[in-house]
Write a protein that holds these residues in place. Structure first.
Motif, mmCIF file in Angstrom:
data_model
loop_
_atom_site.group_PDB
_atom_site.id
_atom_site.type_symbol
_atom_site.label_atom_id
_atom_site.label_comp_id
_atom_site.label_asym_id
_atom_site.label_seq_id
_atom_site.Cartn_x
_atom_site.Cartn_y
_atom_site.Cartn_z
ATOM 1 N N PHE A 42 -20.270 62.808 -12.715
ATOM 2 C CA PHE A 42 -21.365 63.495 -12.037
ATOM 3 C C PHE A 42 -21.805 62.727 -10.795
ATOM 4 C CE2 PHE A 42 -21.578 66.132 -15.716
ATOM 5 C CZ PHE A 42 -22.187 67.315 -15.283
ATOM 6 N N PHE A 88 -22.755 72.513 -11.674
ATOM 7 C CA PHE A 88 -23.578 71.550 -10.950
ATOM 8 C C PHE A 88 -23.248 71.569 -9.457
ATOM 9 C CE2 PHE A 88 -23.579 67.149 -9.245
ATOM 10 C CZ PHE A 88 -24.947 66.932 -9.194
ATOM 11 N N TYR A 119 -21.367 64.314 -7.055
ATOM 12 C CA TYR A 119 -22.546 64.460 -6.190
ATOM 13 C C TYR A 119 -22.299 63.819 -4.831
ATOM 14 C CZ TYR A 119 -27.384 64.124 -4.564
ATOM 15 O OH TYR A 119 -28.536 64.218 -3.816
#
Length: 205
Positions: free
Chosen positions: A88, A49, A92
């Motif tokens: 996550f 990611f 981010y």
């Protein structure tokens, strides 16, 4: 990386075992074995990611580690079922923070390069073109500028920061520092000469 190695990486100092049935938390850091298990379970997915966000494998690894350090420090504030989403979200935001710092650093490097009529020597490593587009080279360039600024006399360093970082006019700078406009201009010229000499050095000099 196995759970034992992960636990070693994230430390074994003060910890909690997790929230109890009442939802209360017992201490200030999550048990390293819990963090390690989360790393094993979600680490590679998070890495992919982050590589998609940052477009750089090494930077993605750095942000990944910073994310799990935050989990070890603040994971006791989370509930087990929400930890993947928490990871996550934090990853981010860490990646965005890096990109903002990178953008500011690039801007300052470019402006100083324009002011001095040169570029940090790191941009010309190995004589190859296009190195300025490499994130690690840009990071080295930003560091080179910071080091060059740190070597300036305090009054010149202050003026350069006000002019380039804060984008103040010389008239405003002179007023705030309570010095004549000519003195402000002279300090800036002197600072630019010193920065040019420093940044124009090759890595071997």
């Amino acid at each position: 990386m196995d759970e034992a190695a992960c636990a070693e990486r994230f430390g074994r100092s003060r910890f909690v075992t997790a929230a109890d049935d009442s939802g209360k938390f017992e201490s200030e850091m999550l048990d390293p074995s819990v963090v390690a298990a989360l790393y094993v379970e979600h680490g590679e997915e998070l890495r992919r990611f982050l590589q998609g966000v940052l477009r750089d494998a090494q930077l993605a690894s750095d942000v990944l580690q910073a994310t799990f350090v935050k989990m070890s420090q603040r994971g006791h504030e989370t509930r087990k079922e929400s930890r993947k989403a928490w990871l996550f979200r934090v990853a981010y935001h860490e990646a965005l923070a890096y990109r903002r710092r990178e953008a500011v650093g690039d801007k300052v490097v470019r402006r100083i390069a324009e002011q001095t009529g040169t570029e940090p020597a790191a941009w010309h490593s190995n004589g190859a073109a296009g190195h300025a587009d490499d994130p690690l080279v840009r990071l080295e360039s930003v560091q080179a500028v910071r080091e060059a600024l740190d070597e300036l006399p305090p009054e010149q360093r202050q003026l350069v920061r006000m002019r380039i970082y804060e984008e103040k006019t010389f008239a405003v700078i002179a007023k705030e520092l309570k010095i004549p406009l000519g003195t402000a201009l002279a300090r800036m010229r002197s600072a630019m000469i010193k920065l040019r000499a420093k940044l124009d050095q090759s890595p071997d000099q």
